[in-house]
Design an enzyme around this catalytic site. Structure first.
Site, PDB file in Angstrom:
ATOM      1  N   ARG A 237       0.856  -1.169   0.000  1.00  0.00           N
ATOM      2  CA  ARG A 237       0.000   0.000   0.000  1.00  0.00           C
ATOM      3  C   ARG A 237       0.901   1.231   0.000  1.00  0.00           C
ATOM      4  NH1 ARG A 237      -3.430  -2.882  -1.472  1.00  0.00           N
ATOM      5  NH2 ARG A 237      -5.566  -3.161  -0.650  1.00  0.00           N
ATOM      6  N   GLU A 266      -4.176   7.887  -4.656  1.00  0.00           N
ATOM      7  CA  GLU A 266      -4.521   7.194  -5.893  1.00  0.00           C
ATOM      8  C   GLU A 266      -5.877   7.676  -6.399  1.00  0.00           C
ATOM      9  OE1 GLU A 266      -4.233   2.950  -5.384  1.00  0.00           O
ATOM     10  OE2 GLU A 266      -2.162   3.047  -4.685  1.00  0.00           O
ATOM     11  N   HIS A 285      -1.724   0.708  -9.906  1.00  0.00           N
ATOM     12  CA  HIS A 285      -2.284  -0.291  -8.988  1.00  0.00           C
ATOM     13  C   HIS A 285      -2.846  -1.488  -9.779  1.00  0.00           C
ATOM     14  CE1 HIS A 285      -3.980  -0.620  -4.664  1.00  0.00           C
ATOM     15  NE2 HIS A 285      -3.710  -1.821  -5.148  1.00  0.00           N
TER      16      HIS A 285
END
Length: 321
Positions: A237, A266, A285
């Site tokens: 993360r 993000e 991601h």
């Protein structure tokens, strides 16, 4: 009366039909201008929620007095207040296992791309700069035979270790909350303290979940312990790493490079300094982003939801009570 479920993530037609055969389904597109309002309107009657990527805090949960199960299409559960859900006697389920291999593939792709400067040099060729044989200024670094340090030896860490040891002849070090004898036996992995691992590894890959103990785990102090020629890879993360400290280390040449699939914010802002650094490989991601894996995750989430609503014990129940 059928149980009522709100689905706020797109499902394939077969999975949607499977749900519709057993529960009443309300679909909400959170990307639509009225998406969040429609979700709020549907919550009072909802017995189940199925989706991902939406922080589900008390303000939303207060609107759902009948809620029994939250089924997340994810392995990470940092978008949820697990203690609050437990207090409300709401099951939280997730989808581990099915994304292990593809996320490990992503991690190794970032190792290779960063080491061999794949993105940088592909763009260099695309921009018309390849006019003669390459010289040292464009050389990368080997992966085979080097030392990989894995921080977090869970399922994904173990899968990375297997790729590294069996496929690339790498020496594997790891740091985890506890020793992993199976990984040591299978992959020749060696346990290290965090500080020792950072100092020895040529590649450091983060696979830990985000928690109070891992947020900011890698900051300026930890980056300073790494070899100047080392590469940091993050498939955990974004908030596990102090992004400002990482940017400074990369700008100054303190680190060779970084391969990043996750970020503090993000989507990554277009003006992020990370995007101005040639020694950064940044992906959006994509850890589990393959057709096969995302379908398997959604299938697992549907099964978790239906089991929970039926009064059964879901296989992937995060907060058993």
């Amino acid at each position: 009366m059928n149980k009522r479920v709100v689905v706020y993530k797109t499902l394939s037609q077969p999975l949607l039909e499977r749900l519709q055969q057993q529960v009443d389904v309300t679909q909400v597109d959170l990307n639509a201008s009225d998406g969040l309002a429609r979700l709020r309107d549907a919550l009072p009657d909802a017995h189940g929620l199925l989706g991902a990527s939406l922080p589900l805090g008390s303000a939303l949960l207060d609107l759902a007095p009948n809620l029994q199960v939250v089924s997340s299409i994810s392995v990470g559960v940092d978008n949820y207040d697990v203690a609050d859900l437990t207090r409300r006697r709401v099951m939280l389920t997730h989808t581990p296992d099915v994304l292990t291999e593809t996320t490990a593939d992503t991690g190794f792709a970032l190792i290779l791309a960063s080491a061999r400067r794949v993105v940088e040099l592909a763009n260099w060729v695309r921009d018309g700069h390849w006019h003669k044989s390459l010289g040292p200024a464009h050389f990368g670094t080997d992966v085979q035979g080097k030392t990989l340090g894995i921080i977090g030896m869970g399922r994904i860490g173990d899968a990375l270790a297997r790729r590294a040891a069996a496929g690339f002849g790498m020496r594997v070090l790891y740091h985890s909350n506890q020793r992993k004898p199976d990984a040591e036996a299978r992959h020749g992995a060696r346990f290290r303290s965090l500080e020792a691992l950072l100092g020895e590894a040529d590649f450091v890959c983060l696979t830990v979940p985000l928690s109070a103990s891992t947020e900011g785990l890698i900051g300026a102090r930890e980056l300073a312990l790494m070899k100047p020629e080392a590469i940091l890879v993050n498939i955990a993360r974004g908030r596990v790493v102090d992004e400002a400290a990482l940017i400074e280390a990369l700008r100054s040449g303190r680190l060779r490079g970084a391969g990043l699939d996750v970020f503090e914010q993000e989507p990554l802002p277009a003006d992020s300094p990370l995007l101005q650094l040639a020694n950064v490989v940044a992906t959006p991601h994509i850890g589990s982003a393959t057709h096969e894996t995302r379908e398997a995750m959604a299938r697992c989430a549907v099964e978790n939801l239906l089991e929970g609503l039926a009064g059964e014990r879901p296989r992937h129940w995060v907060n058993p009570f």
